[in-house]
Write an enzyme that holds these catalytic residues in place. Structure first.
Site, short mmCIF file in Angstrom:
data_model
loop_
_atom_site.label_atom_id
_atom_site.label_comp_id
_atom_site.label_asym_id
_atom_site.label_seq_id
_atom_site.Cartn_x
_atom_site.Cartn_y
_atom_site.Cartn_z
N ASP A 11 9.45 2.93 39.77
CA ASP A 11 8.17 2.98 41.03
C ASP A 11 7.36 4.42 41.14
O ASP A 11 7.47 5.19 40.09
CB ASP A 11 9.51 3.51 41.99
CG ASP A 11 9.24 3.46 43.05
OD1 ASP A 11 7.91 2.70 43.79
OD2 ASP A 11 9.25 4.50 43.84
N ASP A 13 5.90 6.52 43.61
CA ASP A 13 6.53 7.97 45.07
C ASP A 13 7.18 8.08 45.31
O ASP A 13 8.36 7.14 45.15
CB ASP A 13 5.29 7.84 46.66
CG ASP A 13 3.70 7.29 46.30
OD1 ASP A 13 3.73 7.90 45.28
OD2 ASP A 13 3.49 6.43 47.05
N ASN A 55 4.79 -0.32 45.00
CA ASN A 55 4.29 -0.90 46.52
C ASN A 55 3.54 0.45 46.77
O ASN A 55 3.32 1.44 46.58
CB ASN A 55 5.34 -1.08 47.73
CG ASN A 55 6.33 -2.36 47.32
OD1 ASN A 55 5.82 -3.04 46.83
ND2 ASN A 55 7.42 -2.15 47.98
#
Length: 182
Positions: A11, A13, A55
């Site tokens: 991922d 962030d 995302n």
């Protein structure tokens, strides 16, 4: 061709860079953890394939655009390359939570995109590293090992405790890389 047993999916962030509840909206706000950049480079130099699945609903919300996101990712790749490493693939979901896409984590669409882009038959046995439950759920849906880092939203995720039964927990990406490379 990479194999799942030598693939780490990250991922962004909270794992690679500081997260913000107000979104990371510009290159100036994108603040990488130096130890994470080094960890990515070390994994890559040791023969691991590194990919990023993130995302980015701030695009759907109008907080920033695709060009701004590309500038952040160009900077990330340049920092890793300067340390002798490589990020093989970066994929993102630009949609909001109510857009009905199949790529927004916890759905596994981004990971499936990585699998296809890398020409892999399966992701079973790869590692998915995140700071939220939805990161781990996306990985588990395609057979990845789950790693939760305490950076970003990791401590909050750990405090909730739900859905973490199969997760390995590390202080940060550097600690995970140390363990994986030991």
């Amino acid at each position: 061709m990479p194999t799942p047993d030598k693939l780490v999916i990250l991922d962004r962030d909270g794992v690679i860079n500081q997260d913000s509840d107000d979104y990371v909206k510009s290159l100036d706000e994108w603040l990488p953890y130096p130890s994470a950049i080094d960890a990515i480079a070390r994994l890559s130099r040791a023969g691991w394939t590194v990919a990023v699945a993130t995302n980015q609903s701030g695009i759907a919300r109008g907080y920033y655009d695709e060009a701004t996101l590309a500038a952040m990712h160009d900077r990330l790749e340049a920092l890793v390359e300067a340390k002798g490493g490589e990020i093989r693939r970066i994929v993102h979901c630009p949609h909001g939570p109510d857009d009905g896409c199949d790529c927004r984590k916890p759905l596994p669409g981004l990971l499936e995109q990585i699998r296809q882009d890398l020409g892999m038959a399966s992701l079973r046995g790869a590692w998915m590293v995140g700071d939220s439950l939805r990161d781990l759920q996306a990985g588990e849906a395609v057979g990845c090992h789950s790693v939760l880092v305490r950076t970003g939203k990791g401590e909050r995720t750990l405090a909730r405790g739900k859905g973490l039964e199969r997760a390995w927990v590390f202080a940060d990406l550097a600690a995970f890389a140390d363990w994986l490379l030991a």
